[in-house]
Design a protein around this motif. Structure first.
Motif, PDB file in Angstrom:
ATOM      1  N   GLU A 110       0.818  -1.213   0.000  1.00 30.48           N
ATOM      2  CA  GLU A 110       0.000   0.000   0.000  1.00 30.48           C
ATOM      3  C   GLU A 110       0.853   1.266   0.000  1.00 30.48           C
ATOM      4  O   GLU A 110       0.649   2.153  -0.836  1.00 30.48           O
ATOM      5  CB  GLU A 110      -0.953  -0.002   1.194  1.00 30.48           C
ATOM      6  N   PRO A 111       1.825   1.418   0.927  1.00 36.06           N
ATOM      7  CA  PRO A 111       2.644   2.631   0.868  1.00 36.06           C
ATOM      8  C   PRO A 111       3.487   2.732  -0.398  1.00 36.06           C
ATOM      9  O   PRO A 111       3.691   3.842  -0.913  1.00 36.06           O
ATOM     10  CB  PRO A 111       3.522   2.537   2.123  1.00 36.06           C
ATOM     11  N   ALA A 112       3.970   1.611  -0.913  1.00 31.37           N
ATOM     12  CA  ALA A 112       4.763   1.665  -2.139  1.00 31.37           C
ATOM     13  C   ALA A 112       3.917   2.165  -3.309  1.00 31.37           C
ATOM     14  O   ALA A 112       4.357   3.026  -4.094  1.00 31.37           O
ATOM     15  CB  ALA A 112       5.341   0.289  -2.450  1.00 31.37           C
ATOM     16  N   ILE A 113       2.696   1.667  -3.436  1.00 32.05           N
ATOM     17  CA  ILE A 113       1.816   2.105  -4.523  1.00 32.05           C
ATOM     18  C   ILE A 113       1.382   3.549  -4.314  1.00 32.05           C
ATOM     19  O   ILE A 113       1.241   4.313  -5.282  1.00 32.05           O
ATOM     20  CB  ILE A 113       0.611   1.163  -4.647  1.00 32.05           C
ATOM     21  N   ASP A 114       1.188   3.940  -3.069  1.00 30.90           N
ATOM     22  CA  ASP A 114       0.813   5.329  -2.798  1.00 30.90           C
ATOM     23  C   ASP A 114       1.929   6.288  -3.242  1.00 30.90           C
ATOM     24  O   ASP A 114       1.661   7.377  -3.745  1.00 30.90           O
ATOM     25  CB  ASP A 114       0.517   5.501  -1.318  1.00 30.90           C
ATOM     26  N   LEU A 115       3.185   5.847  -3.057  1.00 28.44           N
ATOM     27  CA  LEU A 115       4.324   6.655  -3.496  1.00 28.44           C
ATOM     28  C   LEU A 115       4.541   6.560  -5.000  1.00 28.44           C
ATOM     29  O   LEU A 115       4.984   7.532  -5.625  1.00 28.44           O
ATOM     30  CB  LEU A 115       5.593   6.212  -2.766  1.00 28.44           C
ATOM     31  N   ARG A 116       4.227   5.423  -5.583  1.00 23.30           N
ATOM     32  CA  ARG A 116       4.447   5.191  -7.023  1.00 23.30           C
ATOM     33  C   ARG A 116       3.187   4.544  -7.605  1.00 23.30           C
ATOM     34  O   ARG A 116       3.114   3.326  -7.766  1.00 23.30           O
ATOM     35  CB  ARG A 116       5.656   4.280  -7.221  1.00 23.30           C
ATOM     36  N   PRO A 117       2.149   5.348  -7.939  1.00 20.74           N
ATOM     37  CA  PRO A 117       0.871   4.790  -8.388  1.00 20.74           C
ATOM     38  C   PRO A 117       0.981   3.890  -9.618  1.00 20.74           C
ATOM     39  O   PRO A 117       0.129   3.010  -9.818  1.00 20.74           O
ATOM     40  CB  PRO A 117       0.032   6.039  -8.690  1.00 20.74           C
ATOM     41  N   GLU A 118       2.008   4.073 -10.428  1.00 24.02           N
ATOM     42  CA  GLU A 118       2.141   3.235 -11.624  1.00 24.02           C
ATOM     43  C   GLU A 118       2.343   1.764 -11.273  1.00 24.02           C
ATOM     44  O   GLU A 118       2.085   0.873 -12.105  1.00 24.02           O
ATOM     45  CB  GLU A 118       3.292   3.724 -12.494  1.00 24.02           C
ATOM     46  N   LEU A 119       2.774   1.480 -10.053  1.00 19.75           N
ATOM     47  CA  LEU A 119       2.935   0.085  -9.644  1.00 19.75           C
ATOM     48  C   LEU A 119       1.577  -0.602  -9.534  1.00 19.75           C
ATOM     49  O   LEU A 119       1.432  -1.776  -9.886  1.00 19.75           O
ATOM     50  CB  LEU A 119       3.679   0.000  -8.314  1.00 19.75           C
ATOM     51  N   GLY A 120       0.586   0.120  -9.054  1.00 18.01           N
ATOM     52  CA  GLY A 120      -0.760  -0.439  -8.997  1.00 18.01           C
ATOM     53  C   GLY A 120      -1.299  -0.748 -10.371  1.00 18.01           C
ATOM     54  O   GLY A 120      -1.934  -1.788 -10.595  1.00 18.01           O
ATOM     55  N   ALA A 121      -1.035   0.151 -11.325  1.00 17.74           N
ATOM     56  CA  ALA A 121      -1.489  -0.084 -12.699  1.00 17.74           C
ATOM     57  C   ALA A 121      -0.800  -1.304 -13.293  1.00 17.74           C
ATOM     58  O   ALA A 121      -1.428  -2.097 -14.024  1.00 17.74           O
ATOM     59  CB  ALA A 121      -1.212   1.164 -13.540  1.00 17.74           C
ATOM     60  N   LEU A 122       0.486  -1.485 -12.994  1.00 16.86           N
ATOM     61  CA  LEU A 122       1.219  -2.649 -13.487  1.00 16.86           C
ATOM     62  C   LEU A 122       0.637  -3.944 -12.923  1.00 16.86           C
ATOM     63  O   LEU A 122       0.447  -4.921 -13.664  1.00 16.86           O
ATOM     64  CB  LEU A 122       2.694  -2.518 -13.117  1.00 16.86           C
TER      65      LEU A 122
END
Length: 296
Positions: free
Chosen positions: A223-235
């Motif tokens: 969750e914190p990683a995606i919040d910092l780098r939203p493109e990870l959620g899209a991937l």
């Protein structure tokens, strides 16, 4: 004379994170798995201490410390022998990618130095040295699949009836592990003192059922990683849409890994993601920990 040791990347199948302790470290309950992306570290006798770093085309070696601050160089000071060495690191594990590449290098250097000089230190001594270097270093020595507690440095092998097929997508730029932990603290000021336990995941590993394992994968830092780098959620969404059973951020990120149902399934997901991402890698787990591959 020289000795080359190979050490594997790690992923966290389960990463439970608790509230910071008084010493500032977060208590962890994690399940590591070593997968088939490797760094090779050669330790050679030399007239003066030196370091060289090379890597696969997708590795920017400029991001790897090139001086005595490199963890593989620091690892040599853990044993009694103080003669000069040249350390050569050849990287395949993404840098600052949440896959413990630096820890793998440290573990490989510890073992290479030990074997080069015929020290034959007991496993418990090498593991204690590894724990002083970093939380993930003991697992990089052990490999396979293991549960880590404390800061992650207290490692216990667990039953794993794999193999498991993975697709790995590194990011072009790294993500600071301390930044991710600080953001976790901001998002979860009421985090429990003791992190979530991997009970369901351990049972899934013993079952050899990919769908069951996929359902139990867990990472509190996602969750914190995606919040910092939203493109990870899209991937992650894209990989799952292309047929992966489950996608997740590896450790503190930003590398993402995808569990697939078979080798054929992994190849299909790789092909689909390669249309949009520059680097997409196959991997299998679990694999061995640090081990000697060459003695000259």
């Amino acid at each position: 004379m020289s000795t080359t040791v190979r050490a594997a990347a790690k992923i966290n199948l389960h990463l439970g994170v608790g509230a910071p302790r008084e010493d500032g470290f977060h208590p962890l309950d994690t399940v590591y798995q070593a997968i088939s992306l490797y760094d090779d570290v050669t330790v050679a006798e030399a007239e003066e201490d030196s370091l060289s770093v090379a890597g696969s085309a997708y590795i920017d070696v400029r991001d790897v410390p090139g001086d005595a601050s490199n963890i593989a160089v620091r690892a040599l000071a853990e044993a009694a022998c103080r003669s000069p060495h040249h350390v050569r690191i050849t990287k395949q594990i993404p840098v600052a990618g949440g896959m413990a590449g630096g820890s793998a290098d440290a573990a490989a250097a510890l073992l290479a130095h030990d074997r080069l000089h015929g020290l034959s230190q007991p496993d418990e001594v090498l593991l204690a040295q590894a724990a002083r270097l970093g939380s993930d270093v003991p697992f990089s020595l052990v490999g396979g699949t293991a549960r880590g507690r404390g800061r992650g440095e207290v490692v216990e092998p667990v039953a794993d009836r794999g193999p498991w097929w993975w697709v790995v997508v590194p990011a072009r730029t790294g993500l600071s592990t301390p930044d991710v932990y600080r953001h976790f603290d901001r998002l979860h000021p009421d985090a429990p003192a003791q992190p979530a336990e991997p009970t369901g995941l351990l049972a899934a590993l013993a079952s050899r059922e990919p769908v069951r394992l996929a359902r139990t994968l867990h990472n509190d830092l996602q969750e914190p990683a995606i919040d910092l780098r939203p493109e990870l959620g899209a991937l992650i969404q894209r990989g799952e849409a292309e047929g992966a059973l489950r996608g997740m951020v590896s450790g503190s990120g930003p590398t993402c890994v995808f569990l697939c149902d078979s080798q054929e399934g992994a190849m299909a997901v790789m092909a689909a993601l390669s249309a949009s991402y520059d680097v997409v890698l196959p991997a299998i787990g679990p694999v061995a920990g640090a081990h000697v591959v060459e003695v000259l």
